[in-house]
Motif scaffolding. Structure first.
Motif, PDB file in Angstrom:
ATOM      1  N   SER A   1       0.813  -1.222   0.000  1.00 28.47           N
ATOM      2  CA  SER A   1       0.000   0.000   0.000  1.00 28.47           C
ATOM      3  C   SER A   1       0.840   1.263   0.000  1.00 28.47           C
ATOM      4  O   SER A   1       0.399   2.314  -0.470  1.00 28.47           O
ATOM      5  N   GLY A   2       2.036   1.203   0.580  1.00 27.88           N
ATOM      6  CA  GLY A   2       2.913   2.361   0.645  1.00 27.88           C
ATOM      7  C   GLY A   2       2.401   3.491   1.523  1.00 27.88           C
ATOM      8  O   GLY A   2       2.912   4.611   1.438  1.00 27.88           O
ATOM      9  N   ARG A   3       1.446   3.209   2.413  1.00 26.18           N
ATOM     10  CA  ARG A   3       0.775   4.287   3.147  1.00 26.18           C
ATOM     11  C   ARG A   3       1.086   4.321   4.641  1.00 26.18           C
ATOM     12  O   ARG A   3       0.737   5.286   5.316  1.00 26.18           O
ATOM     13  N   ASN A   4       1.713   3.283   5.180  1.00 22.30           N
ATOM     14  CA  ASN A   4       1.904   3.186   6.625  1.00 22.30           C
ATOM     15  C   ASN A   4       3.214   3.814   7.092  1.00 22.30           C
ATOM     16  O   ASN A   4       4.203   3.841   6.357  1.00 22.30           O
ATOM     17  N   PRO A   5       3.248   4.303   8.348  1.00 17.83           N
ATOM     18  CA  PRO A   5       4.436   4.993   8.841  1.00 17.83           C
ATOM     19  C   PRO A   5       5.733   4.187   8.778  1.00 17.83           C
ATOM     20  O   PRO A   5       6.764   4.739   8.381  1.00 17.83           O
TER      21      PRO A   5
ATOM     22  N   LEU B   1       9.300  -0.968  -3.555  1.00 20.07           N
ATOM     23  CA  LEU B   1       8.420  -1.903  -4.245  1.00 20.07           C
ATOM     24  C   LEU B   1       7.036  -1.702  -3.637  1.00 20.07           C
ATOM     25  O   LEU B   1       6.818  -2.015  -2.466  1.00 20.07           O
ATOM     26  N   THR B   2       6.108  -1.139  -4.413  1.00 17.11           N
ATOM     27  CA  THR B   2       4.798  -0.785  -3.888  1.00 17.11           C
ATOM     28  C   THR B   2       3.780  -0.790  -5.018  1.00 17.11           C
ATOM     29  O   THR B   2       4.143  -0.973  -6.186  1.00 17.11           O
ATOM     30  N   SER B   3       2.520  -0.608  -4.679  1.00 23.46           N
ATOM     31  CA  SER B   3       1.468  -0.564  -5.697  1.00 23.46           C
ATOM     32  C   SER B   3       0.914   0.851  -5.773  1.00 23.46           C
ATOM     33  O   SER B   3       0.248   1.312  -4.837  1.00 23.46           O
ATOM     34  N   LEU B   4       1.170   1.510  -6.860  1.00 22.96           N
ATOM     35  CA  LEU B   4       0.844   2.924  -6.981  1.00 22.96           C
ATOM     36  C   LEU B   4      -0.657   3.202  -7.045  1.00 22.96           C
ATOM     37  O   LEU B   4      -1.093   4.318  -6.755  1.00 22.96           O
ATOM     38  N   CYS B   5      -1.460   2.204  -7.372  1.00 19.46           N
ATOM     39  CA  CYS B   5      -2.903   2.432  -7.466  1.00 19.46           C
ATOM     40  C   CYS B   5      -3.524   2.761  -6.108  1.00 19.46           C
ATOM     41  O   CYS B   5      -4.603   3.360  -6.045  1.00 19.46           O
ATOM     42  N   TYR B   6      -2.858   2.401  -5.018  1.00 20.47           N
ATOM     43  CA  TYR B   6      -3.390   2.712  -3.693  1.00 20.47           C
ATOM     44  C   TYR B   6      -3.500   4.212  -3.465  1.00 20.47           C
ATOM     45  O   TYR B   6      -4.336   4.678  -2.683  1.00 20.47           O
TER      46      TYR B   6
ATOM     47  N   ARG C   1      -1.110   7.283   5.909  1.00 23.78           N
ATOM     48  CA  ARG C   1      -1.315   7.304   7.358  1.00 23.78           C
ATOM     49  C   ARG C   1      -0.176   8.033   8.065  1.00 23.78           C
ATOM     50  O   ARG C   1      -0.091   8.026   9.286  1.00 23.78           O
ATOM     51  N   VAL C   2       0.698   8.653   7.282  1.00 19.16           N
ATOM     52  CA  VAL C   2       1.817   9.417   7.825  1.00 19.16           C
ATOM     53  C   VAL C   2       1.385  10.873   7.982  1.00 19.16           C
ATOM     54  O   VAL C   2       0.721  11.423   7.107  1.00 19.16           O
ATOM     55  N   ASP C   3       1.755  11.489   9.099  1.00 19.29           N
ATOM     56  CA  ASP C   3       1.317  12.859   9.379  1.00 19.29           C
ATOM     57  C   ASP C   3       1.688  13.833   8.266  1.00 19.29           C
ATOM     58  O   ASP C   3       0.939  14.762   7.960  1.00 19.29           O
ATOM     59  N   SER C   4       2.842  13.618   7.642  1.00 17.87           N
ATOM     60  CA  SER C   4       3.288  14.519   6.574  1.00 17.87           C
ATOM     61  C   SER C   4       2.491  14.346   5.288  1.00 17.87           C
ATOM     62  O   SER C   4       2.564  15.180   4.387  1.00 17.87           O
ATOM     63  N   GLY C   5       1.738  13.240   5.206  1.00 17.34           N
ATOM     64  CA  GLY C   5       0.999  12.946   3.984  1.00 17.34           C
ATOM     65  C   GLY C   5       1.823  12.213   2.943  1.00 17.34           C
ATOM     66  O   GLY C   5       1.315  11.849   1.877  1.00 17.34           O
ATOM     67  N   LYS C   6       3.090  11.967   3.233  1.00 16.86           N
ATOM     68  CA  LYS C   6       3.953  11.286   2.268  1.00 16.86           C
ATOM     69  C   LYS C   6       3.633   9.803   2.200  1.00 16.86           C
ATOM     70  O   LYS C   6       3.239   9.176   3.176  1.00 16.86           O
ATOM     71  N   ARG C   7       3.851   9.260   1.031  1.00 17.03           N
ATOM     72  CA  ARG C   7       3.734   7.833   0.785  1.00 17.03           C
ATOM     73  C   ARG C   7       5.120   7.299   0.439  1.00 17.03           C
ATOM     74  O   ARG C   7       6.054   8.064   0.172  1.00 17.03           O
ATOM     75  N   LEU C   8       5.245   5.999   0.400  1.00 16.92           N
ATOM     76  CA  LEU C   8       6.548   5.386   0.124  1.00 16.92           C
ATOM     77  C   LEU C   8       7.114   5.855  -1.209  1.00 16.92           C
ATOM     78  O   LEU C   8       8.306   6.171  -1.322  1.00 16.92           O
ATOM     79  N   GLU C   9       6.269   5.939  -2.223  1.00 20.84           N
ATOM     80  CA  GLU C   9       6.757   6.333  -3.549  1.00 20.84           C
ATOM     81  C   GLU C   9       7.215   7.785  -3.595  1.00 20.84           C
ATOM     82  O   GLU C   9       7.942   8.182  -4.508  1.00 20.84           O
ATOM     83  N   ASP C  10       6.783   8.580  -2.615  1.00 23.27           N
ATOM     84  CA  ASP C  10       7.210   9.972  -2.562  1.00 23.27           C
ATOM     85  C   ASP C  10       8.636  10.120  -2.022  1.00 23.27           C
ATOM     86  O   ASP C  10       9.280  11.144  -2.248  1.00 23.27           O
TER      87      ASP C  10
END
Length: 237
Positions: A112-116, A135-140, A147-156
């Protein structure tokens, strides 16, 4: 469509659409290994299984090491690992103890690339100057906010990204009440081996011996493998 047919179709699509990412990252990984560096892999929950796949692997590269933080893995409790992955600041103290150097590379795995935890891990290593990939799925990103306070995702955060192309929710079979049959581990594992296969091929072109494990179930391999492990004393085999 059967599960195997669905997975086969997805792998064939990945081979084409992610080819450029495979090539860019594998070339950098080959450079890292040529300099004596190590490729580290990190994931939480089921992604930790993908991170372990290429470690101490017959036919695989020797300098590949999983970052195994047990409270984020399944064997101490899957629900607890999920809660820890979502807890801001949880992973940092563990990462500080890891033997990762600026000349290494890190692959952070999160469907998901969304968790802290995975996002903070990528930030931690990137700030160290380590070549950090994901390695993540960009469609998420279209429907599942960070779920990170900064709003960043792994791909960012990562310098280069391979899109696993796993659908939101992971399941690919359509049921009467809910979808079923996850594909992230199958696709993720195949992607890891495609990436490292290309890395090996780049290293072979250099003309030097490529550090590859032989199967311990083939007579005569133990001496070779022992020599490989003695060269990479930083990794605990």
């Amino acid at each position: 469509m059967s599960y195997l047919m669905d997975v086969t179709r997805r792998l064939q699509a990945l081979a084409g659409r992610q080819s450029e990412a495979f090539e860019v990252i594998s070339r950098r990984y080959a450079e890292v290994i040529s300099r004596g560096g190590v490729i580290h892999m990190f994931g939480c929950g089921h992604s930790s299984l993908i991170a372990q796949e290429a470690y101490y692997r017959a036919g695989g590269l020797v300098p590949v090491r999983p970052i195994m933080i047990e409270p984020l893995m399944l064997h101490q409790g899957a629900a607890m690992a999920s809660r820890n992955e979502r807890t801001p600041g949880f992973v940092g103290p563990y990462l500080e103890k890891e033997d990762v150097k600026p000349e290494d590379a890190v692959l952070v795995i999160s469907t998901s690339g969304r968790n802290p935890a995975p996002v903070e891990a990528a930030e931690f290593f990137k700030e160290m100057g380590v070549y950090t990939t994901a390695l993540t799925s960009l469609c998420y990103a279209d429907s599942q906010p960070s779920r990170v306070d900064s709003g960043k995702r792994l791909e960012d955060v990562a310098e280069n990204v391979i899109d696993m192309e796993v659908p939101v929710g992971d399941a690919v079979m359509k049921g009467k009440g809910t979808d079923y049959s996850p594909v992230s581990t199958v696709l993720g594992t195949a992607i890891i081996h495609e990436l490292l296969t290309r890395t090996i091929q780049h290293l072979e072109r250099s003309g030097n011996e490529v550090p590859i494990f032989k199967s311990g179930n083939v007579d005569g391999s133990d001496e070779h493998n022992q020599r490989m492990m003695e060269h990479y004393t930083r990794i605990r085999f």
